[in-house]
Design a protein around this motif. Structure first.
Motif, short mmCIF file in Angstrom:
data_model
loop_
_atom_site.label_atom_id
_atom_site.label_comp_id
_atom_site.label_asym_id
_atom_site.label_seq_id
_atom_site.Cartn_x
_atom_site.Cartn_y
_atom_site.Cartn_z
N SER A 1 8.39 -12.30 78.94
CA SER A 1 7.43 -12.47 78.25
C SER A 1 8.03 -11.33 77.29
CB SER A 1 5.77 -11.48 78.43
OG SER A 1 6.94 -9.90 78.54
N VAL A 2 9.28 -11.08 76.70
CA VAL A 2 9.96 -10.02 75.41
C VAL A 2 11.17 -10.74 75.13
CG1 VAL A 2 11.04 -7.83 74.83
CG2 VAL A 2 8.83 -8.15 76.96
N ASN A 3 10.40 -11.83 73.76
CA ASN A 3 11.12 -12.17 72.68
C ASN A 3 10.70 -12.61 71.68
OD1 ASN A 3 10.26 -15.44 73.22
ND2 ASN A 3 10.40 -14.38 75.40
N PHE A 4 11.09 -13.06 71.25
CA PHE A 4 10.41 -13.87 69.59
C PHE A 4 9.11 -14.87 69.29
CE2 PHE A 4 10.37 -15.92 65.62
CZ PHE A 4 9.78 -15.71 64.39
N VAL A 5 9.86 -15.86 70.50
CA VAL A 5 8.75 -16.83 70.42
C VAL A 5 7.56 -16.96 70.59
CG1 VAL A 5 9.47 -18.80 70.88
CG2 VAL A 5 10.53 -18.56 70.26
N ARG A 6 7.53 -15.86 72.18
CA ARG A 6 6.53 -15.35 72.57
C ARG A 6 5.85 -14.51 72.00
NH1 ARG A 6 6.16 -16.73 77.87
NH2 ARG A 6 8.03 -18.13 78.43
N TRP A 7 6.21 -13.31 71.33
CA TRP A 7 5.73 -12.40 70.12
C TRP A 7 4.70 -13.33 69.05
CZ3 TRP A 7 7.39 -11.02 65.28
CH2 TRP A 7 6.93 -9.91 64.89
N ALA A 8 6.06 -14.10 68.29
CA ALA A 8 5.18 -15.19 67.34
C ALA A 8 4.03 -15.79 67.17
CB ALA A 8 6.46 -15.74 66.70
N LEU A 9 4.33 -16.82 68.57
CA LEU A 9 3.39 -17.10 69.19
C LEU A 9 2.21 -16.76 70.06
CD1 LEU A 9 4.95 -20.44 70.82
CD2 LEU A 9 3.79 -20.01 68.50
N SER A 10 1.56 -15.02 69.73
CA SER A 10 0.69 -14.57 70.42
C SER A 10 -0.45 -14.31 69.35
CB SER A 10 1.07 -13.34 71.22
OG SER A 10 1.53 -11.75 70.13
N GLY B 1 -2.98 -12.08 66.93
CA GLY B 1 -3.29 -11.02 66.16
C GLY B 1 -2.33 -10.77 65.98
N VAL B 2 -1.04 -11.40 65.89
CA VAL B 2 -0.08 -10.94 65.64
C VAL B 2 0.25 -11.15 63.88
CG1 VAL B 2 2.99 -10.93 65.24
CG2 VAL B 2 1.43 -11.49 67.76
N SER B 3 0.62 -9.99 63.03
CA SER B 3 0.89 -10.20 61.68
C SER B 3 1.58 -10.73 61.28
CB SER B 3 0.82 -8.46 61.05
OG SER B 3 0.92 -8.45 59.81
N LEU B 4 1.20 -12.15 60.44
CA LEU B 4 2.36 -13.06 59.70
C LEU B 4 3.45 -12.24 59.54
CD1 LEU B 4 2.39 -16.11 59.69
CD2 LEU B 4 0.92 -16.51 58.02
N PRO B 5 3.36 -11.72 58.35
CA PRO B 5 4.45 -11.09 57.55
C PRO B 5 5.55 -11.00 58.65
CG PRO B 5 2.30 -10.80 56.43
CD PRO B 5 1.77 -10.79 57.83
N LEU B 6 4.93 -10.50 59.56
CA LEU B 6 6.56 -9.29 60.36
C LEU B 6 6.85 -10.24 61.11
CD1 LEU B 6 4.37 -6.23 62.09
CD2 LEU B 6 5.87 -6.12 60.67
N VAL B 7 5.69 -11.53 61.87
CA VAL B 7 5.92 -12.83 62.16
C VAL B 7 7.74 -13.20 61.33
CG1 VAL B 7 6.29 -15.46 62.92
CG2 VAL B 7 4.57 -13.16 63.90
N ALA B 8 7.36 -13.66 60.03
CA ALA B 8 8.07 -14.24 58.96
C ALA B 8 9.25 -13.37 58.98
CB ALA B 8 7.31 -13.81 57.63
N LEU B 9 9.38 -11.70 59.11
CA LEU B 9 10.35 -10.60 58.19
C LEU B 9 11.45 -10.93 59.41
CD1 LEU B 9 11.67 -8.73 56.80
CD2 LEU B 9 9.43 -6.79 58.10
N ALA B 10 10.98 -10.65 60.74
CA ALA B 10 11.75 -10.85 61.82
C ALA B 10 11.91 -12.12 62.07
CB ALA B 10 10.37 -10.95 63.27
N GLY B 11 11.62 -13.41 61.47
CA GLY B 11 12.40 -14.25 61.81
C GLY B 11 12.79 -15.07 60.91
N ILE B 12 13.10 -14.02 59.83
CA ILE B 12 14.08 -14.14 59.03
C ILE B 12 15.06 -13.61 58.94
CG2 ILE B 12 14.52 -13.62 56.09
CD1 ILE B 12 11.91 -13.66 55.43
N VAL B 13 14.81 -12.53 59.64
CA VAL B 13 16.16 -11.50 60.58
C VAL B 13 16.96 -11.77 61.54
CG1 VAL B 13 17.00 -9.43 60.98
CG2 VAL B 13 15.14 -9.36 59.64
#
Length: 131
Positions: free
Chosen positions: A23-32, A34-46
């Protein structure tokens, strides 16, 4: 040898950070929830930047044919490990782990190929400079 290991571990970290069966990965974190969309975008761009760097280096160093050959080599190694009973594919997560590790090997070899070639041949590579 340490430089090659470091490059492979960096490729493994990139692949595992993006997705893995835990359960520790970007895909599951991004789809969970209550996650901040700007943080998902930042991590995805990185992650995207890292993939562009790794893939560009891999294509420049070993090319498409090299990627196919390394992929075939990894597939043959996995086949031997399955045939000897070292890898058991009854668990679907095992196949995912094998695929992720195989992808990291391809990226790691692509990143390390100039080091390997220099050790084997004694020749130093020079990258083309686009101006």
């Amino acid at each position: 040898m340490l430089n090659i290991l470091i490059r492979w571990l960096a490729a493994l970290l990139l692949v595992m950070a993006t997705y893995n069966p835990t359960s520790v990965n970007f895909v599951r974190w991004a789809l969970s929830d209550g996650v901040s969309l700007p943080l998902v975008a930042l991590a995805g761009i990185v992650l995207l930047i890292a993939y562009v760097i790794f893939l560009r280096a891999t294509f420049r160093s070993i090319g498409a044919v090299g990627i196919i050959l390394v992929g075939a080599l990894v597939a043959a190694i996995v086949w031997v490990l399955i045939d000897f009973g070292i890898i058991n594919l009854d668990n679907p997560g095992v196949l995912t782990w094998v695929g992720l590790i195989a992808l990291s090997f391809i990226l790691g070899i692509g990143l390390s190929w100039s080091l390997v070639r220099r050790r084997l041949s004694g020749q130093v590579d020079m990258d083309d400079i686009d101006e």
